[in-house]
Motif scaffolding. Structure first.
Motif, PDB file in Angstrom:
ATOM      1  N   SER A 173     -35.014  13.409   8.353  1.00 31.56           N
ATOM      2  CA  SER A 173     -34.534  12.244   7.603  1.00 31.56           C
ATOM      3  C   SER A 173     -35.688  11.474   6.980  1.00 31.56           C
TER       4      SER A 173
ATOM      5  N   ASP B 244     -28.844   8.750  -0.244  1.00 30.70           N
ATOM      6  CA  ASP B 244     -28.681   7.743   0.797  1.00 30.70           C
ATOM      7  C   ASP B 244     -27.209   7.490   1.102  1.00 30.70           C
TER       8      ASP B 244
ATOM      9  N   LEU C  15     -34.044   5.818   5.751  1.00 32.23           N
ATOM     10  CA  LEU C  15     -32.620   5.986   6.085  1.00 32.23           C
ATOM     11  C   LEU C  15     -32.346   5.865   7.580  1.00 32.23           C
TER      12      LEU C  15
ATOM     13  N   ASP D 104     -36.221   6.936  -2.425  1.00 31.35           N
ATOM     14  CA  ASP D 104     -35.036   6.066  -2.461  1.00 31.35           C
ATOM     15  C   ASP D 104     -34.061   6.602  -3.492  1.00 31.35           C
TER      16      ASP D 104
END
Length: 123
Positions: free
Chosen positions: A95, A34, A99, A29
């Motif tokens: 990815s 992001d 996300l 994260d």
């Protein structure tokens, strides 16, 4: 590095459209990663994580296969005609799972999909 949307977001909004948008660095994260991925998803045909695109020029002179009758396929992987291939849906390459849009996450059965060539239908 602390993510500051007021600094990064205006820059990302200035990007023009492209076949590929690439995000390097970060993992898990990471708000910077992001935020960059979200901005590129609206401007790219493919979001690539920690990799390098082909570098093929997007120009009117680029075409695979040639005009008809050399090929009967309207699609090509290069040049402006190649943009048609990526208008939507968006491809999320390498990815991080968090996300992905919800319908593309592992275990979601809300849309038809192929997994290893096998068709899975909702319901």
């Amino acid at each position: 590095m602390r993510y500051r949307p007021e600094a990064l977001d205006p820059l990302l909004r200035e990007l023009t459209g492209a076949l590929v948008g690439t995000v390097h660095g970060g993992s898990g994260d990471d708000p910077v990663r992001d935020g960059a991925a979200a901005a590129l998803a609206g401007r790219s045909g493919r979001v690539l994580f920690d990799g390098y695109p082909t570098g093929v020029a997007v120009s009117w002179a680029q075409q695979h296969g040639g005009p008809w009758p050399a090929t009967d396929n309207q699609h090509t992987s290069v040049g402006p005609a190649g943009l048609r291939r990526f208008l939507r849906p968006l491809a999320w390459q390498n990815s991080p799972a968090h996300l992905l849009p919800p319908e593309l996450r592992e275990g979601d059965a809300s849309i038809p999909r192929r997994v290893d060539g096998r068709l899975w239908l909702p319901g």
